[in-house]
Design an enzyme around this catalytic site. Sequence first.
Site, PDB file in Angstrom:
ATOM      1  N   THR A   1       0.739  -1.372   0.197  1.00  0.00           N
ATOM      2  CA  THR A   1      -0.042  -0.078   0.061  1.00  0.00           C
ATOM      3  C   THR A   1       0.894   1.220   0.136  1.00  0.00           C
ATOM      4  OG1 THR A   1      -1.662  -1.180   1.262  1.00  0.00           O
ATOM      5  CG2 THR A   1      -1.833   1.181   1.247  1.00  0.00           C
TER       6      THR A   1
ATOM      7  N   LEU B   1      -6.801  -8.086   0.314  1.00  0.00           N
ATOM      8  CA  LEU B   1      -6.898  -9.122   1.382  1.00  0.00           C
ATOM      9  C   LEU B   1      -7.241  -8.834   2.788  1.00  0.00           C
ATOM     10  CD1 LEU B   1      -4.110  -9.863   2.650  1.00  0.00           C
ATOM     11  CD2 LEU B   1      -3.730 -10.724   0.111  1.00  0.00           C
ATOM     12  N   ARG B   2      -8.071  -9.399   3.427  1.00  0.00           N
ATOM     13  CA  ARG B   2      -8.043  -9.540   4.822  1.00  0.00           C
ATOM     14  C   ARG B   2      -7.466 -10.523   5.545  1.00  0.00           C
ATOM     15  NH1 ARG B   2     -14.196 -10.385   4.852  1.00  0.00           N
ATOM     16  NH2 ARG B   2     -13.485 -11.553   3.379  1.00  0.00           N
ATOM     17  N   GLU B   3      -6.649 -10.117   6.750  1.00  0.00           N
ATOM     18  CA  GLU B   3      -5.732 -11.137   7.451  1.00  0.00           C
ATOM     19  C   GLU B   3      -6.762 -12.222   8.139  1.00  0.00           C
ATOM     20  OE1 GLU B   3      -3.291  -9.611  10.048  1.00  0.00           O
ATOM     21  OE2 GLU B   3      -2.189  -8.387   8.864  1.00  0.00           O
TER      22      GLU B   3
ATOM     23  N   LEU C   1     -19.986  -2.674   9.838  1.00  0.00           N
ATOM     24  CA  LEU C   1     -21.088  -1.947  10.570  1.00  0.00           C
ATOM     25  C   LEU C   1     -21.244  -2.521  11.737  1.00  0.00           C
ATOM     26  CD1 LEU C   1     -24.060  -0.731   8.278  1.00  0.00           C
ATOM     27  CD2 LEU C   1     -22.228   0.840   9.295  1.00  0.00           C
TER      28      LEU C   1
ATOM     29  N   GLY D   1      -8.048  -2.110  14.610  1.00  0.00           N
ATOM     30  CA  GLY D   1      -6.644  -2.257  14.871  1.00  0.00           C
ATOM     31  C   GLY D   1      -6.205  -2.598  13.426  1.00  0.00           C
TER      32      GLY D   1
ATOM     33  N   CYS E   1      -3.167  -2.227   8.991  1.00  0.00           N
ATOM     34  CA  CYS E   1      -3.382  -1.695   7.928  1.00  0.00           C
ATOM     35  C   CYS E   1      -4.482  -0.325   8.111  1.00  0.00           C
ATOM     36  CB  CYS E   1      -4.437  -2.433   6.884  1.00  0.00           C
ATOM     37  SG  CYS E   1      -3.548  -3.764   6.393  1.00  0.00           S
TER      38      CYS E   1
ATOM     39  N   LYS F   1      -2.583   2.709  10.149  1.00  0.00           N
ATOM     40  CA  LYS F   1      -1.626   3.156   9.372  1.00  0.00           C
ATOM     41  C   LYS F   1      -2.019   3.949   7.956  1.00  0.00           C
ATOM     42  CE  LYS F   1       0.652  -0.131   6.688  1.00  0.00           C
ATOM     43  NZ  LYS F   1       0.745   0.386   5.464  1.00  0.00           N
TER      44      LYS F   1
ATOM     45  N   ARG G   1      -0.739  -6.585  15.712  1.00  0.00           N
ATOM     46  CA  ARG G   1      -0.133  -5.112  15.544  1.00  0.00           C
ATOM     47  C   ARG G   1      -1.360  -4.318  15.642  1.00  0.00           C
ATOM     48  NH1 ARG G   1       2.604  -5.999   9.633  1.00  0.00           N
ATOM     49  NH2 ARG G   1       1.192  -7.450   9.697  1.00  0.00           N
TER      50      ARG G   1
HETATM   51  C1  UGA Z   1      -8.152  -4.666   5.920  1.00  0.00           C
HETATM   52  C2  UGA Z   1      -9.072  -4.390   4.840  1.00  0.00           C
HETATM   53  O1  UGA Z   1     -10.454  -5.262   5.124  1.00  0.00           O
HETATM   54  C3  UGA Z   1      -8.646  -5.169   3.554  1.00  0.00           C
HETATM   55  O2  UGA Z   1      -9.394  -4.824   2.431  1.00  0.00           O
HETATM   56  C4  UGA Z   1      -7.131  -4.805   3.176  1.00  0.00           C
HETATM   57  O3  UGA Z   1      -6.602  -5.363   2.115  1.00  0.00           O
HETATM   58  C5  UGA Z   1      -6.317  -4.653   4.420  1.00  0.00           C
HETATM   59  O4  UGA Z   1      -6.881  -4.059   5.407  1.00  0.00           O
HETATM   60  C6  UGA Z   1      -4.901  -4.188   4.037  1.00  0.00           C
HETATM   61  O5  UGA Z   1      -4.844  -3.272   3.484  1.00  0.00           O
HETATM   62  O6  UGA Z   1      -4.002  -5.100   3.972  1.00  0.00           O
HETATM   63  P1  UGA Z   1      -7.468  -6.250   7.860  1.00  0.00           P
HETATM   64  O7  UGA Z   1      -6.779  -5.369   8.312  1.00  0.00           O
HETATM   65  O8  UGA Z   1      -6.935  -7.851   7.731  1.00  0.00           O
HETATM   66  O9  UGA Z   1      -7.949  -5.785   6.365  1.00  0.00           O
HETATM   67  O10 UGA Z   1      -8.859  -6.491   8.763  1.00  0.00           O
HETATM   68  P2  UGA Z   1     -10.307  -6.139   8.694  1.00  0.00           P
HETATM   69  O11 UGA Z   1     -11.331  -7.533   8.756  1.00  0.00           O
HETATM   70  O12 UGA Z   1     -10.699  -4.973   7.707  1.00  0.00           O
HETATM   71  O13 UGA Z   1     -10.604  -5.601  10.117  1.00  0.00           O
HETATM   72  C7  UGA Z   1      -9.899  -4.422  10.463  1.00  0.00           C
HETATM   73  C8  UGA Z   1     -10.035  -3.874  11.890  1.00  0.00           C
HETATM   74  O14 UGA Z   1     -11.566  -3.575  11.877  1.00  0.00           O
HETATM   75  C9  UGA Z   1     -10.137  -5.089  12.942  1.00  0.00           C
HETATM   76  O15 UGA Z   1      -9.651  -4.570  14.111  1.00  0.00           O
HETATM   77  C10 UGA Z   1     -11.566  -5.361  12.959  1.00  0.00           C
HETATM   78  O16 UGA Z   1     -11.834  -6.078  14.368  1.00  0.00           O
HETATM   79  C11 UGA Z   1     -12.241  -4.087  12.820  1.00  0.00           C
HETATM   80  N1  UGA Z   1     -13.748  -4.041  12.367  1.00  0.00           N
HETATM   81  C12 UGA Z   1     -14.017  -4.574  11.328  1.00  0.00           C
HETATM   82  C13 UGA Z   1     -14.693  -3.786  13.263  1.00  0.00           C
HETATM   83  O17 UGA Z   1     -14.505  -3.136  14.201  1.00  0.00           O
HETATM   84  N2  UGA Z   1     -15.912  -3.658  12.814  1.00  0.00           N
HETATM   85  C14 UGA Z   1     -16.377  -4.189  11.434  1.00  0.00           C
HETATM   86  O18 UGA Z   1     -17.467  -4.056  11.016  1.00  0.00           O
HETATM   87  C15 UGA Z   1     -15.278  -4.391  10.726  1.00  0.00           C
END
Ligand code: UGA
Length: 470
Positions: A124, A156-158, A273, A280, A283, A286, A350
């Site tokens: 990114t 992608l999501r982790e 939502l 956290g 991604c 940052k 992280r």
């Molecule tokens: C995120 C994006 O979803 C991906 O599309 C992107 O590729 C990735 O960052 C990246 O840039 O590499 P990720 O960080 O793996 O993916 O995790 P998410 O599933 O998006 O969750 C991020 C944070 O938001 C987590 O702490 C999660 O608990 C929180 N979250 C997510 C919420 O509090 N509420 C939600 O409805 C969704």
Amino acid sequence: MSERISIAVVGSGYVGLVATACFAEIGHRVICVDNDEAKLRTLESGGVPIHEDYLPELLNRHRGHSVEFTSDLGAATREAQAVFIAVGTPQSRTGSADLSYVDAVASEIARSIDEYKVIVEKSTVPVYTNEWIRRVVERNGVSRELFDVASNPEFLREGTAVVDFLHADRIVVGADTDRASDLMKSIYAPLTSGEYYRSSNAVPGPRGEGNAPPLLQTSTKAAEIIKHASNAFLATKISFINVVANICEAAGADVEEVARGMGMDSRIGPKFLKAGVGYGGSCFPKDVAAFRHVAEQLGVDFGLLKEVEKINDEQRRRFFQKVRSALWTFRGKRIGVLGLAFKGGTDDIRESPALDVVRQMLHEGSIVTAYDPAASDRAKELIPPGPQMRYVNDAYAAAQDADALVILNEWQEFAELDLKRLHYTLRYPIIIDGRNLYEPMKMLEHGFTYLSVGRPGLTHTRDAVTPRVR
Ligand code: UGA
């Protein structure tokens, strides 16, 4: 049959390793480059340094035939038609993305270019990075005809990274020449043509032969912005629902009902939502900061993103206060904690809101017993085990004789606990749930005092003041 392409992937972090495995899975030959020799040895001998569904299977399937690991970037570049840069772009002190790894890798790639290559940004990066890479490569004496720079951001999501890669909502290719975009299209042809999904051992997911992912071709700059804007938008959605949750709490409404009602509007959509302890991970925090910084550099005021960050910080603090409200004081209290990773389904800690909350509880003198299905080993490096901090191997051990149980991420198993057993295991049947995994009424029926996010807190009065007697 799609063409088999030689690909180098630089960086074996989440993005690099998943891209390596998935490019091999769709039929290409991949050399994954990293300068961490210990990590390379692990990967070569069959180890997988991250917790990711399907990744061990895919690496096993392709290691030695279609996947190779090396520290020799020069040799990998010479063999590859496309070199994907998937190195870290950490946050610098100013909030901008630190591009020093990208810069170093671009110079090294340049020194090994002897025929046409496409250099692809997978990390990114801020808009204009493609121009910087181009300049760095030219400065190293490579003529313009011998390379192009393309942007192919990863969404992608982790935890679900392999499925997200192979069953993408969309594939974005930013390229400014036909030559570069043709090669990128050939790389993704097994997915976009649907061919991959015909294979009997294809990784299952929402996509199929008649429902292949679309490939969106844009300018390189637009692709760079799509990535930052998408992450910033998702983070905004989360902060938005978290404020709505706080309104619900004050008004006595249930944010889950509100989110459901909002999400049924197809213009809004139900995803992201979910109110909770805030976002956290490596991604969102940052990328929101970096995108805000990019805007600032371009003379655009994106104050909205500042607010998104502020709300996110505040959400952790509010949650901590909620735990305090249930316990009154922290000193000497035994607290069971479920969840240490920044979300369920991953071992990544992280920027984890969970660790932040745990640190605060320890700071105030609590004794914490924590369980996470995958993240404990990593958490131990940051919060070493000791008299005040214990790590255990299952949820009930974390709850054993605790004054309260605090849920901090959303592993499926945390939502499926045996409530009778849990009630019996806890010293006081108090649960403070930062991820809304349970129905408040059901918890009350089981005799719990149950506090969650954006929903009325329900107190089982007798048990809340009297310890359970065995
Ligand atoms: C995120 C994006 O979803 C991906 O599309 C992107 O590729 C990735 O960052 C990246 O840039 O590499 P990720 O960080 O793996 O993916 O995790 P998410 O599933 O998006 O969750 C991020 C944070 O938001 C987590 O702490 C999660 O608990 C929180 N979250 C997510 C919420 O509090 N509420 C939600 O409805 C969704």
